[in-house]
Design a protein around this motif. Structure first.
Motif, mmCIF file in Angstrom:
data_model
loop_
_atom_site.group_PDB
_atom_site.id
_atom_site.type_symbol
_atom_site.label_atom_id
_atom_site.label_comp_id
_atom_site.label_asym_id
_atom_site.label_seq_id
_atom_site.Cartn_x
_atom_site.Cartn_y
_atom_site.Cartn_z
ATOM 1 N N ALA A 17 16.048 26.165 60.168
ATOM 2 C CA ALA A 17 17.127 26.512 59.586
ATOM 3 C C ALA A 17 18.246 25.531 59.842
ATOM 4 C CB ALA A 17 17.633 27.787 59.849
ATOM 5 N N VAL A 18 18.624 25.397 61.112
ATOM 6 C CA VAL A 18 19.893 24.629 61.303
ATOM 7 C C VAL A 18 19.417 23.052 60.958
ATOM 8 C CG1 VAL A 18 21.267 23.754 63.327
ATOM 9 C CG2 VAL A 18 20.452 26.013 63.174
ATOM 10 N N THR A 19 18.137 22.623 61.243
ATOM 11 C CA THR A 19 17.962 21.158 60.808
ATOM 12 C C THR A 19 18.146 20.760 59.504
ATOM 13 O OG1 THR A 19 16.187 20.841 62.818
ATOM 14 C CG2 THR A 19 16.064 19.285 61.156
ATOM 15 N N LEU A 20 17.418 21.783 58.612
ATOM 16 C CA LEU A 20 17.690 21.823 56.930
ATOM 17 C C LEU A 20 19.035 21.759 56.748
ATOM 18 C CD1 LEU A 20 14.853 24.156 56.334
ATOM 19 C CD2 LEU A 20 14.916 21.632 55.486
ATOM 20 N N ILE A 21 20.079 22.564 57.118
ATOM 21 C CA ILE A 21 21.212 22.760 56.978
ATOM 22 C C ILE A 21 21.916 21.581 57.356
ATOM 23 C CG2 ILE A 21 23.600 23.877 57.222
ATOM 24 C CD1 ILE A 21 21.583 26.418 58.048
ATOM 25 N N ASP A 22 21.775 21.208 58.542
ATOM 26 C CA ASP A 22 22.655 19.879 59.072
ATOM 27 C C ASP A 22 22.242 18.547 58.052
ATOM 28 O OD1 ASP A 22 22.350 17.474 61.148
ATOM 29 O OD2 ASP A 22 24.172 18.801 61.299
ATOM 30 N N LEU A 23 20.992 18.245 58.218
ATOM 31 C CA LEU A 23 20.616 16.889 57.509
ATOM 32 C C LEU A 23 20.943 17.015 55.828
ATOM 33 C CD1 LEU A 23 17.232 15.965 59.288
ATOM 34 C CD2 LEU A 23 19.671 15.280 59.826
ATOM 35 N N LEU A 136 -5.588 23.494 51.603
ATOM 36 C CA LEU A 136 -4.565 23.497 52.686
ATOM 37 C C LEU A 136 -4.955 22.062 53.334
ATOM 38 C CD1 LEU A 136 -4.856 27.108 54.022
ATOM 39 C CD2 LEU A 136 -3.075 25.952 53.160
ATOM 40 N N LEU A 137 -3.719 21.351 54.029
ATOM 41 C CA LEU A 137 -3.816 20.026 54.489
ATOM 42 C C LEU A 137 -3.182 20.064 55.798
ATOM 43 C CD1 LEU A 137 -3.035 17.697 51.488
ATOM 44 C CD2 LEU A 137 -5.089 18.389 52.510
ATOM 45 N N GLU A 138 -3.225 19.195 57.050
ATOM 46 C CA GLU A 138 -2.692 19.175 58.185
ATOM 47 C C GLU A 138 -1.722 18.257 58.238
ATOM 48 O OE1 GLU A 138 -5.625 19.241 61.356
ATOM 49 O OE2 GLU A 138 -6.503 21.094 60.689
ATOM 50 N N GLN A 139 -1.088 17.571 57.143
ATOM 51 C CA GLN A 139 -0.184 16.568 57.088
ATOM 52 C C GLN A 139 1.220 17.363 57.435
ATOM 53 O OE1 GLN A 139 -2.297 14.879 53.319
ATOM 54 N NE2 GLN A 139 -0.374 14.646 53.311
ATOM 55 N N PRO A 140 2.009 16.496 58.134
ATOM 56 C CA PRO A 140 3.548 16.869 58.459
ATOM 57 C C PRO A 140 4.226 17.511 57.182
ATOM 58 C CG PRO A 140 3.104 14.976 59.298
ATOM 59 C CD PRO A 140 2.157 15.247 58.503
ATOM 60 N N THR A 155 8.192 19.161 62.619
ATOM 61 C CA THR A 155 8.141 18.567 61.561
ATOM 62 C C THR A 155 9.501 18.584 60.793
ATOM 63 O OG1 THR A 155 7.039 20.160 60.238
ATOM 64 C CG2 THR A 155 5.749 18.337 61.358
ATOM 65 N N ALA A 156 10.409 19.309 61.300
ATOM 66 C CA ALA A 156 11.477 19.874 60.412
ATOM 67 C C ALA A 156 12.460 18.655 59.897
ATOM 68 C CB ALA A 156 12.492 20.830 61.101
ATOM 69 N N MET A 157 12.710 17.475 60.853
ATOM 70 C CA MET A 157 13.343 16.466 60.299
ATOM 71 C C MET A 157 12.851 15.649 59.259
ATOM 72 S SD MET A 157 15.280 14.682 63.680
ATOM 73 C CE MET A 157 16.952 15.182 64.151
ATOM 74 N N ASP A 158 11.421 15.420 59.456
ATOM 75 C CA ASP A 158 10.703 14.604 58.311
ATOM 76 C C ASP A 158 10.785 15.479 57.035
ATOM 77 O OD1 ASP A 158 9.929 12.799 59.878
ATOM 78 O OD2 ASP A 158 8.047 13.869 60.884
ATOM 79 N N GLN A 172 19.744 7.048 50.330
ATOM 80 C CA GLN A 172 20.312 8.295 50.821
ATOM 81 C C GLN A 172 19.648 8.639 52.205
ATOM 82 O OE1 GLN A 172 23.525 8.036 49.967
ATOM 83 N NE2 GLN A 172 23.593 10.095 50.320
ATOM 84 N N ARG A 173 18.432 8.875 52.012
ATOM 85 C CA ARG A 173 17.578 9.241 53.110
ATOM 86 C C ARG A 173 17.840 8.330 54.343
ATOM 87 N NH1 ARG A 173 11.248 10.628 53.796
ATOM 88 N NH2 ARG A 173 11.167 10.226 56.021
ATOM 89 N N ALA A 174 17.439 6.908 53.922
ATOM 90 C CA ALA A 174 17.597 5.979 55.195
ATOM 91 C C ALA A 174 18.968 5.797 55.613
ATOM 92 C CB ALA A 174 17.338 4.573 54.339
ATOM 93 N N ALA A 175 20.229 6.202 55.005
ATOM 94 C CA ALA A 175 21.379 6.408 55.443
ATOM 95 C C ALA A 175 21.645 7.319 56.371
ATOM 96 C CB ALA A 175 22.444 6.431 54.372
ATOM 97 N N VAL A 176 20.781 8.675 56.192
ATOM 98 C CA VAL A 176 21.302 9.951 56.824
ATOM 99 C C VAL A 176 20.367 9.531 58.071
ATOM 100 C CG1 VAL A 176 20.494 12.152 57.206
ATOM 101 C CG2 VAL A 176 21.744 11.559 55.119
ATOM 102 N N GLU A 177 18.881 9.020 58.086
ATOM 103 C CA GLU A 177 17.975 8.693 59.031
ATOM 104 C C GLU A 177 18.659 7.719 60.081
ATOM 105 O OE1 GLU A 177 13.464 8.519 59.807
ATOM 106 O OE2 GLU A 177 14.027 7.784 57.804
#
Length: 185
Positions: A17-23, A136-140, A155-158, A172-177
């Motif tokens: 939850a916090v990772t999603l909200i923050d990023l 069903l896959l096992e990918q992140p 996998t929350a950050m990814d 935008q993704r690259a700038a945040v990352e």
């Protein structure tokens, strides 16, 4: 600016939850957190979060993305809430994004959003015997149509970064990352 709803259920996984909200907020997306019940939300490991609003205040609003944090009993609480099912059905009908991580893809499965799609989740969260129409896959992170799923806290950050790219763009993704100082990024 795209609007994102993150429903916060009692027992949700706080790291997710916090990772999603923050990023997502770092990407300057409009993020609305909504508690299923009035008052603070106690997460699966005892962390207490205060949502922006109660879900009833925004349940009829339109969002570019509805993203469900996992954890238990958080995902079960989301699955039992008819407002969540209604929100997800409206997202699908309007061809807008829905996403879930960890145990929460089970909510998407029970709503029918994963029928005929590929998805991922925390191992065992989506019962393959109950939902044979889901690959069903096992990918992140798995994207299939306007549905995005992810495995769990690790996998929350990814997951969050992929959502930024989908709602905005790769720049935008690259700038945040870049500001996260992730190894190899």
């Amino acid at each position: 600016m795209p609007r994102v709803l993150i429903p916060l259920a009692p027992g949700c996984e706080e790291l997710e939850a916090v990772t999603l909200i923050d990023l997502l907020r770092r990407a300057e997306l409009e993020v609305v957190t909504a508690a299923l019940e009035p008052g603070p939300v106690t997460c699966s490991r005892g962390t207490v979060l205060v949502a922006d609003v109660d879900l009833d205040e925004v349940a009829e609003d339109d969002f570019d993305l509805v993203v469900l944090p996992g954890g238990q009993p958080g995902a079960t609480n989301l699955e039992r809430d008819t407002r969540i099912h209604d929100l997800l059905a409206r997202q699908a009908a309007a061809d807008r994004w829905s996403a879930a991580i960890c145990a929460a893809p089970a909510v998407l499965a029970s709503t029918g959003l994963l029928d005929g799609r590929s998805a991922t989740s925390f191992p065992g969260a989506v019962d393959a015997a109950r939902y044979p129409e889901i690959t069903l896959l096992e990918q992140p992170v798995v994207i299939d149509g306007k549905v995005v799923t992810s495995r769990g806290p690790g996998t929350a950050m990814d997951f969050a970064l992929q959502l930024i790219e989908l709602l905005l763009d790769a720049e935008q993704r690259a700038a945040v990352e870049a500001k996260l100082m992730r190894p190899g990024a």
